[in-house]
Design an enzyme around this catalytic site. Structure first.
Site: not given
Ligand code: NAD
Ligand code: SER
Length: 316
Positions: A8, A12, A34, A52, A142, A146
């Site tokens: 991934g 972000q 990714d 994937d 979601y 989690k």
């Molecule tokens: P994001 O959606 O920006 O990035 C996720 C990445 O995973 C994407 O680039 C997507 O292409 C890739 N992806 C999706 N399905 C896939 C698959 N089958 N195989 C391979 N790659 C795949 O998410 P993020 O914000 O970077 O979040 C990363 C992690 O952190 C997640 O587990 C999310 O739940 C957790 N998280 C994020 C936040 C936040 O505010 N950004 C907050 C709490 C938890």
């Molecule tokens: N930033 C995330 C969301 O809003 C929190 O896990 O889904």
């Protein structure tokens, strides 16, 4: 020598964490993957492969071929998008984690990082200063994924000795890559709209308090918990991390200090109910005590840097 797999890397968090890990462990020791193409600085600085994570055979092939010792599994469908496709999102969030945990067990990998979220809490959880251990009845797909994930990573630690580490990230705020479809995304979008149009229509109401964290603090906390001595960690489910607590109204006021003409309006959508079910602020004393969690950025510091960096980006 550590060899790290990031799953991934184009999202972000991954788009920034991958580069930080490469600084520490060396460019060629951090394999970025990714399901979609990665940003140019990731492709340009080290190995990248399309993967994937639901394809367990390909994942196993990469783990064995690259002699991977640690995985950062970041692929998931976030809260807002998951509500639009509940079953598909459950499948991606859970099956990806089970693939990672099973292979970590079979191949005896050293450590796994998998992020949890404030979404593990629900409407019956105390919203203020939410404790590490409390009522957890999430009502989003979601959040349910989690919470189930937290139970599974702790199970693999207890039953098989897989060294799983995790943080319950709050909403993450950053300027490099757009947010991935979550409920906290307003706190990223608002900066782009403030600079471009001097106005923003927020999909949450003015008083929706949520915990948030600026990306440099989130990256540091992630690497800190992964590098901590195992003897310091009292839990292998997931640590509360608090960050900064504010509402859309408070953030708009902070932006106005830099852009006085900025105006915010409110048109809450389906994400309001999700935000209402999450904590307003979190108690992260266990993480502080166990492995020394700390932050650099407050609301003023984060706002100033977001406006500066997004201003530069849009000017290009
Ligand atoms: P994001 O959606 O920006 O990035 C996720 C990445 O995973 C994407 O680039 C997507 O292409 C890739 N992806 C999706 N399905 C896939 C698959 N089958 N195989 C391979 N790659 C795949 O998410 P993020 O914000 O970077 O979040 C990363 C992690 O952190 C997640 O587990 C999310 O739940 C957790 N998280 C994020 C936040 C936040 O505010 N950004 C907050 C709490 C938890
Ligand atoms: N930033 C995330 C969301 O809003 C929190 O896990 O889904």
């Amino acid at each position: 020598m550590e060899k790290i797999l990031v799953i991934g890397c184009s999202g972000q968090i991954g788009s920034e964490l991958t580069l930080e890990l490469r600084k520490i462990y060396g460019n060629n020791n951090v394999i970025a993957t990714d399901i979609r193409p990665a940003p140019v600085d990731i492709i340009g600085s080290g190995p990248f492969e399309i993967l994937d994570v639901l394809d367990a055979s390909k994942l196993q092939l990469i783990l064995e071929h690259e002699k991977i010792t640690q995985i950062y599994h970041l692929a998931a469908i976030l809260s807002g998008n998951a509500e639009k496709r509940p079953l598909a999102s459950w499948d991606i969030n859970m099956r990806s984690l089970m693939n990672v945990l099973e292979l970590a067990r079979e191949l005896k990998l050293k450590k796994i990082f998998w992020p949890s979220s404030i979404a593990v809490f629900g409407p019956s959880t105390p919203r203020m200063n939410t404790p590490q251990y409390t009522i957890m009845e999430p009502n989003t797909v979601y959040g349910i994924s989690k919470l189930a994930g937290e139970r599974w990573i702790e199970y693999y630690f207890n039953k098989y000795g897989v060294d799983t580490r995790s943080l319950r990230y709050p909403g993450l705020i950053s300027y490099k890559t757009e947010a991935g479809g979550g409920t906290t995304d307003y706190a990223v979008e608002i900066f782009y709209e403030a600079i471009k149009y001097k106005k923003y229509q927020c999909f949450l109401g003015p008083d929706s308090a949520l915990p948030m964290m600026f990306m440099p603090d989130a990256i540091k906390a992630t690497i800190d918990v992964m590098e901590s001595d195992a003897s310091k960690l009292s839990l292998h489910s997931s640590y509360n991390v608090a960050g900064i607590c504010f509402t859309p109204g408070i953030l708009a006021g902070e932006i106005k200090k830099h852009i006085p003409e900025f105006e915010i309006t409110y048109k809450p959508d389906f994400r309001q109910a999700i935000a209402d079910s999450w904590p307003a602020c979190i108690d992260d004393s266990v993480a502080r005590k166990d492995w020394g969690l700390n932050y650099v950025y407050d609301l003023a510091g984060m706002t100033k840097e977001m406006l500066n960096e997004i201003g530069k980006k849009l000017a290009q």
